[in-house]
Scaffold this motif. Structure first.
Motif, PDB file in Angstrom:
ATOM      1  N   GLY A  35      17.161   7.766  14.214  1.00  0.00           N
ATOM      2  CA  GLY A  35      17.702   6.446  14.211  1.00  0.00           C
ATOM      3  C   GLY A  35      18.526   6.291  13.018  1.00  0.00           C
ATOM      4  N   PRO A  36      18.718   5.033  12.677  1.00  0.00           N
ATOM      5  CA  PRO A  36      19.567   4.524  11.582  1.00  0.00           C
ATOM      6  C   PRO A  36      19.035   4.915  10.146  1.00  0.00           C
ATOM      7  CG  PRO A  36      18.189   2.775  12.074  1.00  0.00           C
ATOM      8  CD  PRO A  36      18.051   3.757  13.159  1.00  0.00           C
ATOM      9  N   ASP A  37      18.008   5.586   9.611  1.00  0.00           N
ATOM     10  CA  ASP A  37      17.661   5.737   8.479  1.00  0.00           C
ATOM     11  C   ASP A  37      16.852   7.163   8.443  1.00  0.00           C
ATOM     12  OD1 ASP A  37      17.902   3.123   6.997  1.00  0.00           O
ATOM     13  OD2 ASP A  37      16.624   2.539   8.855  1.00  0.00           O
ATOM     14  N   PHE A  38      16.926   7.812   7.168  1.00  0.00           N
ATOM     15  CA  PHE A  38      16.254   8.825   7.037  1.00  0.00           C
ATOM     16  C   PHE A  38      14.764   8.479   7.020  1.00  0.00           C
ATOM     17  CE2 PHE A  38      14.168  11.682   3.776  1.00  0.00           C
ATOM     18  CZ  PHE A  38      14.379  13.003   4.216  1.00  0.00           C
ATOM     19  N   CYS A  39      14.397   7.794   5.961  1.00  0.00           N
ATOM     20  CA  CYS A  39      12.903   7.099   5.841  1.00  0.00           C
ATOM     21  C   CYS A  39      13.053   6.058   5.008  1.00  0.00           C
ATOM     22  CB  CYS A  39      11.996   8.136   5.267  1.00  0.00           C
ATOM     23  SG  CYS A  39      10.236   7.719   5.162  1.00  0.00           S
ATOM     24  N   ALA A  40      12.638   4.824   5.350  1.00  0.00           N
ATOM     25  CA  ALA A  40      12.577   3.520   4.655  1.00  0.00           C
ATOM     26  C   ALA A  40      11.336   3.419   3.688  1.00  0.00           C
ATOM     27  CB  ALA A  40      12.711   2.335   5.552  1.00  0.00           C
ATOM     28  N   GLY A  41      10.571   4.462   3.394  1.00  0.00           N
ATOM     29  CA  GLY A  41       9.497   4.193   2.546  1.00  0.00           C
ATOM     30  C   GLY A  41       7.924   3.860   3.299  1.00  0.00           C
ATOM     31  N   LEU A  42       7.083   3.510   2.606  1.00  0.00           N
ATOM     32  CA  LEU A  42       5.687   3.091   3.026  1.00  0.00           C
ATOM     33  C   LEU A  42       5.869   2.194   4.193  1.00  0.00           C
ATOM     34  CD1 LEU A  42       3.316   2.822  -0.069  1.00  0.00           C
ATOM     35  CD2 LEU A  42       3.367   4.574   1.903  1.00  0.00           C
ATOM     36  N   ASP A  43       5.205   2.000   5.262  1.00  0.00           N
ATOM     37  CA  ASP A  43       5.033   1.104   6.196  1.00  0.00           C
ATOM     38  C   ASP A  43       4.481  -0.293   5.500  1.00  0.00           C
ATOM     39  OD1 ASP A  43       3.076  -0.434   8.435  1.00  0.00           O
ATOM     40  OD2 ASP A  43       4.394   1.090   9.439  1.00  0.00           O
ATOM     41  N   PHE A  44       5.176  -1.463   6.035  1.00  0.00           N
ATOM     42  CA  PHE A  44       4.503  -2.587   5.364  1.00  0.00           C
ATOM     43  C   PHE A  44       3.166  -2.858   5.415  1.00  0.00           C
ATOM     44  CE2 PHE A  44       8.972  -4.578   6.272  1.00  0.00           C
ATOM     45  CZ  PHE A  44       9.512  -4.295   5.091  1.00  0.00           C
ATOM     46  N   GLY A  45       2.521  -2.159   6.756  1.00  0.00           N
ATOM     47  CA  GLY A  45       1.053  -2.565   6.545  1.00  0.00           C
ATOM     48  C   GLY A  45       0.267  -1.666   5.340  1.00  0.00           C
ATOM     49  N   SER A  46       0.682  -0.554   4.731  1.00  0.00           N
ATOM     50  CA  SER A  46       0.381  -0.163   3.458  1.00  0.00           C
ATOM     51  C   SER A  46       0.164  -1.120   2.491  1.00  0.00           C
ATOM     52  CB  SER A  46       1.067   1.168   3.271  1.00  0.00           C
ATOM     53  OG  SER A  46       0.916   2.190   4.379  1.00  0.00           O
ATOM     54  N   PHE A  47       1.589  -1.808   2.274  1.00  0.00           N
ATOM     55  CA  PHE A  47       1.510  -2.804   1.185  1.00  0.00           C
ATOM     56  C   PHE A  47       0.595  -4.016   1.490  1.00  0.00           C
ATOM     57  CE2 PHE A  47       5.790  -0.762   1.023  1.00  0.00           C
ATOM     58  CZ  PHE A  47       5.900  -0.479  -0.249  1.00  0.00           C
ATOM     59  N   ARG A  48       0.215  -4.422   2.793  1.00  0.00           N
ATOM     60  CA  ARG A  48      -0.701  -5.463   2.872  1.00  0.00           C
ATOM     61  C   ARG A  48      -1.835  -5.066   2.344  1.00  0.00           C
ATOM     62  NH1 ARG A  48       2.551  -5.717   7.881  1.00  0.00           N
ATOM     63  NH2 ARG A  48       3.885  -7.403   7.762  1.00  0.00           N
ATOM     64  N   ALA A  49      -2.261  -3.660   2.874  1.00  0.00           N
ATOM     65  CA  ALA A  49      -3.635  -3.271   2.822  1.00  0.00           C
ATOM     66  C   ALA A  49      -3.817  -3.034   0.836  1.00  0.00           C
ATOM     67  CB  ALA A  49      -3.729  -1.934   3.290  1.00  0.00           C
ATOM     68  N   MET A  50      -2.737  -2.876   0.281  1.00  0.00           N
ATOM     69  CA  MET A  50      -2.766  -2.824  -1.050  1.00  0.00           C
ATOM     70  C   MET A  50      -3.420  -4.003  -1.836  1.00  0.00           C
ATOM     71  SD  MET A  50       0.504  -0.242  -2.396  1.00  0.00           S
ATOM     72  CE  MET A  50       0.552   1.213  -1.464  1.00  0.00           C
ATOM     73  N   ALA A  51      -2.986  -5.047  -0.992  1.00  0.00           N
ATOM     74  CA  ALA A  51      -3.280  -6.511  -1.588  1.00  0.00           C
ATOM     75  C   ALA A  51      -4.820  -6.710  -1.874  1.00  0.00           C
ATOM     76  CB  ALA A  51      -2.511  -7.438  -0.891  1.00  0.00           C
ATOM     77  N   GLY A  52      -5.419  -5.873  -0.877  1.00  0.00           N
ATOM     78  CA  GLY A  52      -6.855  -5.861  -0.847  1.00  0.00           C
ATOM     79  C   GLY A  52      -7.410  -4.696  -1.580  1.00  0.00           C
ATOM     80  N   GLY A  53      -6.648  -3.974  -2.050  1.00  0.00           N
ATOM     81  CA  GLY A  53      -7.212  -2.717  -3.057  1.00  0.00           C
ATOM     82  C   GLY A  53      -7.251  -1.600  -2.156  1.00  0.00           C
ATOM     83  N   GLU A  54      -6.936  -1.528  -1.014  1.00  0.00           N
ATOM     84  CA  GLU A  54      -6.937  -0.406   0.136  1.00  0.00           C
ATOM     85  C   GLU A  54      -5.696   0.426  -0.132  1.00  0.00           C
ATOM     86  OE1 GLU A  54      -8.169   0.547   4.736  1.00  0.00           O
ATOM     87  OE2 GLU A  54      -7.811  -1.593   3.999  1.00  0.00           O
ATOM     88  N   ARG A  55      -6.020   1.743   0.303  1.00  0.00           N
ATOM     89  CA  ARG A  55      -4.682   2.806   0.054  1.00  0.00           C
ATOM     90  C   ARG A  55      -5.031   3.397   1.521  1.00  0.00           C
ATOM     91  NH1 ARG A  55      -3.878   6.771  -4.746  1.00  0.00           N
ATOM     92  NH2 ARG A  55      -1.653   7.597  -4.550  1.00  0.00           N
ATOM     93  N   LEU A  56      -4.016   3.016   2.216  1.00  0.00           N
ATOM     94  CA  LEU A  56      -4.276   3.455   3.618  1.00  0.00           C
ATOM     95  C   LEU A  56      -3.899   5.027   3.757  1.00  0.00           C
ATOM     96  CD1 LEU A  56      -2.607   0.753   6.055  1.00  0.00           C
ATOM     97  CD2 LEU A  56      -5.028   1.219   5.373  1.00  0.00           C
TER      98      LEU A  56
END
Length: 295
Positions: free
Chosen positions: A59-80
């Motif tokens: 596709g258009p990218d090599f890798c855009a980094g962490l999935d947005f779901g991981s950032f949402r989980a971090m808000a609750g202190g979780e590390r997916l």
């Protein structure tokens, strides 16, 4: 989701073409992607037919980094990423993200990353695990973590200064700014630019794969030692490696083919055996230059 759905691998004439295959999410990293990357690396490690690896993204990218779901989980202190199911490993990289990046460095064969589009945060750190990086001039790279209130935790803090220098590594990390492919090469972050990095990486991989696999692996080991051991150890390692190569079947074939002006035919390196030349130097044990204990 199976490894094959997240990472695709095709091996042709000793070159493993490895593609991150989650293009609808810009190859973003979630637990399933981490698992697929690590298991793919383990598969390549045990495949004696592989002489060079090319790592890229669909596709258009090599890798855009962490999935947005991981950032949402971090808000609750979780590390997916901690939920990824991975086999135990004895190397220095123990966290899931670290293993996904460092395993490319630990492969005994050369790894070439072909970077286009975005290589951000964890995606950039995975690319840093490669031995060489060919990048599109208009690619976008960033040590993005500080923008999310984080720090690079996938080996980047240890690898980046070695490539660009400590001061530039700090500037890139502390600002989280974007650089294009041209600047990435000027900084030492990437090896060279090409408008078609994947095609260029495959061409380079085929050139390397045409060399003796024993010599190529030995050269990678020696170059990985540079700056990580004292000179006496490094010089002794050179002699240990050259001593193991001189008169070996593949070295004899290299010389014979050169004089006969024909393509050489090399024997493969049996899985799990190619690192033994440097198990000891002058009777002293030598650890893997990238930190993994030798077999």
């Amino acid at each position: 989701m199976s490894d094959e759905q997240r990472v695709r691998v095709e091996v042709v004439d000793g070159v493993a073409d490895v593609r991150l295959a989650r293009q609808e999410k810009r190859n973003a990293l979630d637990p399933a992607m981490f698992e697929a990357i690590v298991r793919t690396g383990e598969q390549l490690r045990s495949d004696p037919s592989v002489r060079v690896v090319v790592l890229s993204g669909d596709g258009p990218d090599f890798c855009a980094g962490l999935d947005f779901g991981s950032f949402r989980a971090m808000a609750g202190g979780e590390r997916l990423s901690a939920s990824a199911q991975l086999p135990p490993d004895s190397g220095p990289a123990q966290a899931t993200g670290q293993r996904a990046a460092w395993m490319w460095a630990e492969l005994e064969v050369p790894v070439i990353a072909a970077i286009h589009g975005n290589a951000l945060g964890g995606g950039l750190q995975i690319a840093l695990g490669a031995d060489l990086r060919i990048v599109a001039p208009d690619a976008r790279l960033s040590v993005l973590e500080t923008r999310w209130g984080l720090v690079p935790d996938m080996t980047g803090t240890q690898v980046l200064p070695e490539l660009v220098g400590r001061d530039v590594a700090k500037e890139l990390t502390l600002t989280g700014r974007f650089v294009d492919g041209e600047e990435a090469v000027r900084l030492g972050l990437c090896t060279r630019t090409d408008p078609d990095p994947h095609a260029a990486a495959l061409a380079l991989a085929r050139e390397i794969a045409a060399r003796s696999p024993h010599a190529v692996r030995a050269a990678k080991r020696l170059l990985d030692l540079a700056g990580r051991v004292d000179l006496a150890t490094g010089f002794a390692a050179e002699q240990a490696e050259i001593g193991a190569l001189i008169g070996s079947p593949n070295q004899v074939e290299a010389v014979t083919a050169e004089f006969e002006k024909r393509p050489p035919t090399y024997a493969e390196v049996p899985a799990g055996t190619s690192s033994r030349a440097l198990t000891t130097i002058d009777g002293r044990p030598l650890s893997h230059p990238r930190g993994r204990p030798r077999p």
